[in-house]
Scaffold this motif. Structure first.
Motif, short mmCIF file in Angstrom:
data_model
loop_
_atom_site.label_atom_id
_atom_site.label_comp_id
_atom_site.label_asym_id
_atom_site.label_seq_id
_atom_site.Cartn_x
_atom_site.Cartn_y
_atom_site.Cartn_z
N GLU A 4 0.84 -1.20 0.00
CA GLU A 4 0.00 0.00 0.00
C GLU A 4 0.87 1.25 0.00
OE1 GLU A 4 -3.03 2.14 3.06
OE2 GLU A 4 -3.33 0.01 2.74
N PHE A 15 -6.78 4.27 -2.42
CA PHE A 15 -7.72 5.36 -2.18
C PHE A 15 -7.65 6.44 -3.25
CE2 PHE A 15 -6.51 3.58 1.97
CZ PHE A 15 -7.71 2.99 2.27
N ARG A 29 -13.42 7.71 -2.39
CA ARG A 29 -12.15 7.01 -2.21
C ARG A 29 -11.15 7.87 -1.44
NH1 ARG A 29 -12.03 2.35 -5.22
NH2 ARG A 29 -13.27 2.38 -7.11
N MET A 32 -12.06 7.92 2.22
CA MET A 32 -11.74 6.66 2.87
C MET A 32 -10.24 6.50 3.11
SD MET A 32 -14.44 4.98 3.67
CE MET A 32 -15.05 6.55 4.20
N GLY A 33 -9.43 7.28 2.42
CA GLY A 33 -7.98 7.23 2.61
C GLY A 33 -7.51 8.01 3.82
N THR A 34 -8.38 8.84 4.38
CA THR A 34 -7.99 9.62 5.55
C THR A 34 -8.24 8.80 6.82
OG1 THR A 34 -10.18 10.60 5.84
CG2 THR A 34 -8.64 11.76 4.37
N ALA A 35 -7.58 9.21 7.89
CA ALA A 35 -7.78 8.52 9.17
C ALA A 35 -9.24 8.65 9.62
CB ALA A 35 -6.84 9.08 10.22
N GLY A 37 -11.87 9.02 7.74
CA GLY A 37 -12.69 8.17 6.88
C GLY A 37 -12.65 6.72 7.31
N GLN A 38 -11.49 6.26 7.72
CA GLN A 38 -11.36 4.87 8.14
C GLN A 38 -12.06 4.64 9.47
OE1 GLN A 38 -7.20 3.95 7.79
NE2 GLN A 38 -7.25 4.21 5.57
N ASP A 41 -15.71 4.42 8.65
CA ASP A 41 -16.02 3.12 8.03
C ASP A 41 -16.12 2.02 9.07
OD1 ASP A 41 -16.54 1.58 5.64
OD2 ASP A 41 -14.57 0.66 5.98
N ARG A 42 -15.23 2.05 10.06
CA ARG A 42 -15.31 1.04 11.13
C ARG A 42 -16.61 1.19 11.92
NH1 ARG A 42 -10.25 2.79 12.69
NH2 ARG A 42 -8.76 1.97 11.23
N SER A 45 -19.56 -0.06 9.83
CA SER A 45 -19.67 -1.52 9.76
C SER A 45 -20.25 -2.09 11.05
CB SER A 45 -18.33 -2.15 9.42
OG SER A 45 -17.39 -1.92 10.45
#
Length: 83
Positions: A4, A15, A29, A32-35, A37-38, A41-42, A45
């Motif tokens: 990555e 991303f 995208r 989602m590549g930023t902290a 965004g992640q 996403d967690r 989910s």
């Protein structure tokens, strides 16, 4: 992880925009590549996947939507950033 990082150095990370992406998908995208965004996403989910699994267990597989009016979704609705 190393792969990555190598992709990011070449500007080809997971991303980054891909061929055929719409502007909306390209922005998603990038987010989602930023902290942040992640983290989002967690959280998504953990919140969304459980109800989806419950519905599947009860036999609900998909919603039938007919026509353009039934399937029209704005960018804000699709991304959760309604203005």
């Amino acid at each position: 992880m190393r792969d990555e990082e190598a992709q990011r150095e070449k500007g080809q990370g997971p991303f980054g925009p891909r061929k055929g992406d719409t502007p909306v998908i390209a922005r998603w995208r990038e987010r989602m590549g930023t902290a942040a965004g992640q983290v989002i996403d967690r959280l998504r989910s953990s919140l969304a996947e459980h109800p989806n699994a419950v519905f599947r267990d009860r036999g609900l597989r998909q919603f039938v939507v007919r026509g353009l009016a039934g399937s029209a979704v704005t960018e804000g609705e699709a991304t959760g950033h309604a203005s």
